[in-house]
Structure formats: C-alpha cells, structure tokens
Design an enzyme around this catalytic site. Structure first.
Site, PDB file in Angstrom:
ATOM      1  N   ARG A 162       0.861  -1.218  -0.043  1.00  7.67           N
ATOM      2  CA  ARG A 162      -0.038   0.037   0.045  1.00  7.67           C
ATOM      3  C   ARG A 162       0.735   1.220  -0.013  1.00  7.67           C
ATOM      4  O   ARG A 162       1.970   1.222   0.598  1.00  7.67           O
ATOM      5  CB  ARG A 162      -1.063   0.219   1.251  1.00  7.67           C
ATOM      6  CG  ARG A 162      -1.700   1.368   1.499  1.00  7.67           C
ATOM      7  CD  ARG A 162      -2.407   1.525   2.547  1.00  7.67           C
ATOM      8  NE  ARG A 162      -3.179   2.611   2.965  1.00  7.67           N
ATOM      9  CZ  ARG A 162      -4.085   2.868   3.938  1.00  7.67           C
ATOM     10  NH1 ARG A 162      -4.474   1.973   4.660  1.00  7.67           N
ATOM     11  NH2 ARG A 162      -4.137   4.051   4.090  1.00  7.67           N
ATOM     12  N   HIS A 163       0.419   2.199  -0.601  1.00  9.53           N
ATOM     13  CA  HIS A 163       0.901   3.588  -0.613  1.00  9.53           C
ATOM     14  C   HIS A 163       0.883   4.232   0.911  1.00  9.53           C
ATOM     15  O   HIS A 163      -0.240   4.834   1.381  1.00  9.53           O
ATOM     16  CB  HIS A 163       0.429   4.430  -1.343  1.00  9.53           C
ATOM     17  CG  HIS A 163       0.790   4.345  -2.845  1.00  9.53           C
ATOM     18  ND1 HIS A 163       1.947   4.325  -3.465  1.00  9.53           N
ATOM     19  CD2 HIS A 163       0.121   4.092  -3.931  1.00  9.53           C
ATOM     20  CE1 HIS A 163       2.113   3.968  -4.496  1.00  9.53           C
ATOM     21  NE2 HIS A 163       0.917   4.102  -5.137  1.00  9.53           N
ATOM     22  N   VAL A 164       1.684   4.021   1.776  1.00  6.12           N
ATOM     23  CA  VAL A 164       1.523   4.476   3.320  1.00  6.12           C
ATOM     24  C   VAL A 164       2.889   4.767   3.913  1.00  6.12           C
ATOM     25  O   VAL A 164       3.789   3.968   3.694  1.00  6.12           O
ATOM     26  CB  VAL A 164       0.684   3.417   4.049  1.00  6.12           C
ATOM     27  CG1 VAL A 164       1.343   2.236   4.189  1.00  6.12           C
ATOM     28  CG2 VAL A 164       0.434   3.912   5.290  1.00  6.12           C
ATOM     29  N   ASP A 387      -0.981   3.295  -9.681  1.00  2.00           N
ATOM     30  CA  ASP A 387      -2.058   2.178  -9.380  1.00  2.00           C
ATOM     31  C   ASP A 387      -3.595   2.809  -9.608  1.00  2.00           C
ATOM     32  O   ASP A 387      -4.203   1.491  -8.951  1.00  2.00           O
ATOM     33  CB  ASP A 387      -1.824   1.845  -7.905  1.00  2.00           C
ATOM     34  CG  ASP A 387      -0.162   1.394  -7.795  1.00  2.00           C
ATOM     35  OD1 ASP A 387       0.026   0.211  -7.960  1.00  2.00           O
ATOM     36  OD2 ASP A 387       0.384   2.303  -7.394  1.00  2.00           O
TER      37      ASP A 387
END
Length: 404
Positions: A162-164, A387
């Site tokens: 995830r983008h985190v 994404d």
C-alpha cells in the site's frame, strides 16, 4: 576488718558476666548495622536499575527504536549472551519470513512490482493483499492500530502492499514484518508524477481527463518551468519532500523537510528494511529480491523479461512528459537536497548489498548528477505507472498467467 571483695568469687563472676553481656551487645549491634547498610545499598542499586530500565524502555517505545546510549552500551559490552556462548551458532541462511510489507512509494515502479507479485502469488501460493487506498499515507494513531490488526490477520505467508508511510509495529507490541521498497531519482519521480496527474499514459489520455474532472485547464496545462520558478505549491516544499516520509514514519516531524526526518529515515532503512532498491537498476533489484525472499520472488526475472509482460509495460508510459529547463532543474534540485541525500544513501547501501551478495553488474549513474545536470536526458526506463487502474492490469496479468 575490711574484706577485699575484688578477689571474691562472686565479684569475679559478675564482672565476667557483664563483660560477656557487653561484648554480645556490641556484636549484636554490629551484626544488625551491617545488613542494614548492605540492604540500603542493594535497595538503591535495584531502584536505580529499575529506573534506567523503565526509562530506556519508554524511550524505545516513543522513538520506535533503541536510544543511542543503549546501543552504545550494547556495543561496549558486546552482543553475546550466555545462550550464544553455549550453543551451536545459528545457520547462515535467511529464515523464511511469513510477513512482508511493501509500503510502495508513488511513481517508483510499484505498478510493475505489484503486477509481478500478482503473478508470483499464483505461482508460489502466498497471500497478496494490495490496498486500493492511494491517497492516505498519513494515519492517526487509531488508524495505525486498526491497519496493523488488519494486516496481522491476513493468512500467512502474506505480502501486503500500500502507499503508506512507514508503520512501526513494535511500538504497539505487534510483531514487526519484513519491509521492502524501491525508490527513484527524486527529480525523475517528480517530473513523471507532474505529467501523469495531468495527462495519464498511453492507455488513453481522454480516460485520464475523465478521472480528474476537478482539475481546471489552467492547472492542467500549467508549464512545469513556471510551476517551479514561480514557486507554485505543487512544485515547492513540502510537496516535493515526498520520498523521505515513506521511510521516516508517521511522526508529524517526518513531513517537515530537514535533517531530523532524513536521519530517522536512514535509521529505519538500516534497521527495519530487508532491501530498498532503486528503480534505475530494477533488474538488479529483482535479482536481490529473488535471492533474499525466494519463497516470494523465485522466477521473477523470467516473468519480467517475457514478451507478454514487456508488452503490458509499453502502454503505461506517461504522455506529454518533457524535461524542465536547466534553470528550473537547478532550483528544483536545491529544494530537494534532502531527498537527494537520502537517495544517494539508499543507492550506496543497495550497491553494498549487491557487492556482499556477489552480484556483479554495471551501475548506472544518477539521472541528475550534482556535477551538475550536464546531460538532461533521463536515463530511467519508464516503468509501469501508478495504481489507479491496477485492477484491470491484474486481470490482464491473470489471464496471461492462465494462458501461459
């Protein structure tokens, strides 16, 4: 006649009895005082030790890692323990990690890697969870805990992506997973993101215009040089301070351009990441991932180099992208000096890992060397991009997997 009582037996016995009594009292007092003195010392020592332990533990939890003084003490005393000295040395083989997190950085080839993972998960039977949340990298404490609980409930072995920004699982007494990531030359990443937000890729510019209806034409067609030189918010700090927070973490100061966030990001790379690669050497990154995480990445190069996979990549290059002027690049480089210091650090660590593992390859120079920017042509091969449409790509990848 006066009698001399000093020589009488009765007086002698009394004197002897008093003497023994006085000596016994002195011994009793001495024996009583000695334990008291030692018990006070022991009590003080125990309390001081307990205080140092509690303070060190609190400092560790609040800062997401061991304080410098404890690291220094450990280094001074040595890292061996009784068990280390009285048992066989551990094997020199990396154990199979059953929990892997890829907190992918935007516009750094994550689309390519996620599609590869989709194919590999089918092949090697591990659980792949790719979050569809792309615009929430900073979380509240409650959101961090909730996400960690969700991640740890995934059937193992798993790989979560995830983008985190970096999450410190150990801070909340949750087992820390293995972290991996990939970064890219900061200016390259910025330029690619600038034009992708406006025009998308070769799969269809019109589709991207539909996806960003709120962007007005004056913003969509804003010249990148004007954006940089006139210091528009999109082209200045803190917006261009983008890569470091992914490795620094969730602390508010991680989003402030400066030495504190830079050093904390470096420390996390050294202590909490199995591998951080660079996109300019993506093939070598995949080789190392296959060596370090064979249960996840065995056979990844065969897929990556296959004609079918390369054909998918040809449709995802950002359109209308062009290089800013030398003046604009110099201004942008100055604003991103912390990003470049971090990029150079990661690049050096990546090359050191390649050397340790015996991987010999020709290292490409940075796209924008500080020397300064003598060659403006970007040398990074375009990866698969962002994404937002990952689901459709995964469907195509899955159908290709079934056919092959």
């Amino acid at each position: 006649m006066m009698k001399n009582f000093s020589g009488s037996p009765l007086h002698s016995n009394n004197q002897t009895s008093n003497h023994f009594r006085e000596r016994n009292n002195k011994q009793h007092c001495l024996l009583w005082a000695v334990p008291l003195r030692f018990s006070l010392r022991g009590y003080g020592f125990c309390m001081a030790t307990l205080f140092l332990f509690c303070f060190g533990s609190l400092f560790y939890q609040l800062n997401g890692g061991p304080p410098e003084i404890l690291l220094g003490i450990r280094q001074y005393l040595g890292k061996s323990t009784y068990l280390d000295d009285h048992r066989q040395p551990p094997p020199g083989v990396l154990p199979f990690p059953s929990q892997v997190v890829y907190n992918r950085v935007g516009k750094c080839g994550s689309r390519t890697v996620v599609i590869l993972l989709r194919l590999l998960s089918e092949k090697h039977q591990f659980t792949l969870v790719s979050s569809d949340i792309h615009n929430k990298t900073r979380l509240t404490t409650y959101e961090q805990v909730d996400l960690m609980k969700n991640i740890t409930n995934i059937p193992q072995p798993y790989l979560y992506t995830r983008h985190v920004h970096y999450l410190n699982f150990s801070r909340f007494r949750v087992e820390q997973p293995v972290y991996i990531n990939i970064i890219r030359d900061p200016i390259n990443r910025f330029v690619s993101n600038y034009f992708f937000r406006r025009f998308g890729d070769w799969r269809g510019e019109q589709n991207h215009l539909i996806r960003t209806p709120s962007m007005k034409d004056d913003e969509r067609y804003l010249d990148i040089n004007v954006c940089i030189l006139e210091n528009y918010p999109e082209c200045s700090n803190p917006r261009v301070f983008y890569i470091i927070p992914y490795f620094c973490g969730q602390h508010p100061q991680c989003r402030e351009p400066g030495v504190w966030a830079l050093e904390r990001a470096k420390q996390n790379v050294m202590e909490n990441y199995l591998l951080v690669g660079i996109l300019e050497e993506l093939e070598d990154v995949l080789v190392l991932l296959e060596r370090l995480l064979p249960h996840y990445f065995t056979g990844v190069l065969d897929i990556f180099k296959s004609p079918h996979f390369m054909k998918m990549g040809n449709m995802t290059g950002t359109v209308r992208k062009h290089t800013p002027t030398l003046e604009a690049l110099q201004v942008l480089y100055h604003r991103m000096r912390y990003e470049y210091e971090f990029y150079d650090f990661v690049r050096n660590q990546f090359h050191l890992t390649k050397k340790k593992i015996g991987l010999k390859s020709i290292s490409k120079p940075p796209a924008y060397p500080p020397a300064f920017l003598q060659e403006l042509a970007r040398r990074t091969q375009e990866p698969l991009e962002e994404d937002e449409e990952l689901d459709s790509d995964l469907e195509n990848a899955n159908s290709w997997l079934v056919q092959s």
